[in-house]
Design a protein around this motif. Structure first.
Motif, PDB file in Angstrom:
ATOM      1  N   CYS A 265       0.862  -0.996  -0.067  1.00  0.00           N
ATOM      2  CA  CYS A 265       0.047   0.009   0.100  1.00  0.00           C
ATOM      3  C   CYS A 265       0.990   1.253   0.032  1.00  0.00           C
ATOM      4  O   CYS A 265       1.549   1.362   0.955  1.00  0.00           O
ATOM      5  N   MET A 266       0.732   2.086  -1.038  1.00  0.00           N
ATOM      6  CA  MET A 266       1.460   3.498  -0.974  1.00  0.00           C
ATOM      7  C   MET A 266       0.770   4.578  -1.417  1.00  0.00           C
ATOM      8  O   MET A 266      -0.555   4.157  -2.125  1.00  0.00           O
ATOM      9  N   ASN A 267       0.679   5.643  -0.876  1.00  0.00           N
ATOM     10  CA  ASN A 267      -0.215   6.760  -1.083  1.00  0.00           C
ATOM     11  C   ASN A 267       0.577   7.630  -2.293  1.00  0.00           C
ATOM     12  O   ASN A 267       1.405   8.553  -2.309  1.00  0.00           O
ATOM     13  N   ALA A 268       0.263   6.891  -3.392  1.00  0.00           N
ATOM     14  CA  ALA A 268       1.106   7.504  -4.699  1.00  0.00           C
ATOM     15  C   ALA A 268       0.203   6.994  -5.759  1.00  0.00           C
ATOM     16  O   ALA A 268      -0.675   6.299  -5.865  1.00  0.00           O
ATOM     17  N   SER A 269       0.368   7.940  -6.916  1.00  0.00           N
ATOM     18  CA  SER A 269      -0.296   7.511  -8.211  1.00  0.00           C
ATOM     19  C   SER A 269       0.719   7.439  -9.538  1.00  0.00           C
ATOM     20  O   SER A 269       1.828   7.973  -9.383  1.00  0.00           O
ATOM     21  N   VAL A 270       0.507   7.078 -10.551  1.00  0.00           N
ATOM     22  CA  VAL A 270       1.373   6.875 -11.696  1.00  0.00           C
ATOM     23  C   VAL A 270       0.452   6.634 -13.254  1.00  0.00           C
ATOM     24  O   VAL A 270      -0.617   6.180 -12.982  1.00  0.00           O
ATOM     25  N   PRO A 271       1.140   7.466 -14.040  1.00  0.00           N
ATOM     26  CA  PRO A 271       0.053   7.380 -15.436  1.00  0.00           C
ATOM     27  C   PRO A 271       0.182   5.760 -15.945  1.00  0.00           C
ATOM     28  O   PRO A 271       1.380   4.965 -15.833  1.00  0.00           O
ATOM     29  N   LEU A 272      -0.900   5.184 -16.200  1.00  0.00           N
ATOM     30  CA  LEU A 272      -1.039   3.817 -16.698  1.00  0.00           C
ATOM     31  C   LEU A 272      -0.622   3.676 -18.163  1.00  0.00           C
ATOM     32  O   LEU A 272      -0.682   4.688 -19.176  1.00  0.00           O
ATOM     33  N   CYS A 273       0.202   2.454 -18.476  1.00  0.00           N
ATOM     34  CA  CYS A 273       0.719   2.499 -19.937  1.00  0.00           C
ATOM     35  C   CYS A 273      -0.008   0.990 -20.287  1.00  0.00           C
ATOM     36  O   CYS A 273       0.054   0.973 -21.588  1.00  0.00           O
TER      37      CYS A 273
END
Length: 282
Positions: free
Chosen positions: A193-201
């Protein structure tokens, strides 16, 4: 109403009674009650565009012969119950009272349902998947419990230095130029579990096999494989239709692969080379 703690999940603010005993993962999502991330002072909860809901702890419940008794405010219309936790919510889903008699699982579930009620109307999907971040790109591994989603995420961590943002229940948010994958306090049976986001590829549907094979899914097969891993808010009027609309946009925006594989480095190499070949990983 008692004292509340402020949390920010995805980009949204929720306020929960400090008397509610949350799992340790919620500590990663604590937000300052003084200023938001834009430096603006907090104003009335109902006036904030990013405020979703607040939940109070239902005090004064009595347990008599193993049954809990408590009075609910007549303003509450919706009831969500799971694992000994009962959440009563107002007609607009923005204010609630919770009675907790069971373990953290039930509490996590009812709060997840309330959160999803709001965000699904904001082009967000919750997907049974593990989410990794590698080279600032996100990959979702999808499939039923036990198929190896966490194992694949861990293999990417071991061999490619990927971060595991969520091990089992990732959120996907539509933005102007694509989709973001998000970690959240809800992560199923996985501890990642992390409080983070990332653009999906890319989205990757996992299958178990004696050798490693990769193929691009198209058409009805793609829709079917992804659809069965989506959480649909069937309790919300129009919720399923909103889900399907966002899902359609997701499937039109990102490639979906089927990875039949063994739990080994070779599966990582096979997928990594395909994503690099198509300029999805730089």
């Amino acid at each position: 109403m008692g004292e509340k703690k402020f949390y920010r999940v995805l980009t949204y603010s929720i306020h929960l009674s400090s008397d509610i005993l949350l799992s340790s993962s919620w500590k990663l999502f604590v937000d300052s009650p003084g200023e938001d991330r834009k430096g603006e002072m907090y104003i009335g909860m109902s006036e904030r565009n990013d405020y979703l809901f607040g939940v109070d702890f239902m005090a004064g419940a009595q347990v008599i012969h193993g049954a809990s008794h408590s009075s609910m405010d007549g303003a509450f219309r919706h009831v969500i119950a799971a694992g000994g936790s009962v959440l009563a919510v107002s007609d607009d889903w923005r204010q609630g009272q919770i009675l907790v008699m069971g373990e953290t699982y039930g509490l996590q579930t009812v709060l997840d349902h309330l959160f999803y009620t709001h965000v699904v109307q904001r082009q967000v999907l919750q997907i049974h998947s593990s989410l990794i971040r590698v080279r600032n790109r996100g990959i979702l591994f999808l499939g039923p419990s036990g198929i190896g989603k966490t194992t694949q995420a861990e293999l990417w961590h071991t061999f490619c230095g990927a971060e595991i943002l969520n091990g089992d229940m990732a959120f996907v948010q539509k933005i102007e130029h694509g989709f973001l994958g998000w970690g959240s306090p809800w992560h199923g049976s996985s501890h990642y579990c992390m409080n983070a986001s990332v653009p999906l590829c890319a989205l990757v549907v996992l299958k178990q096999d004696k050798s490693n094979h990769l193929r691009l899914l198209e058409g009805f097969e793609k829709v079917t494989e992804i659809s069965k891993n989506i959480f649909y808010p069937m309790w919300l009027e129009g919720g399923t239709e909103q889900c399907v609309e966002t899902l359609d946009s997701l499937l039109c925006s990102l490639p979906v692969y089927e990875l039949s594989c063994r739990p080994e480095e070779g599966a990582v190499i096979l997928l990594e080379r395909e994503l690099e070949r198509n300029a999805l990983l730089s």
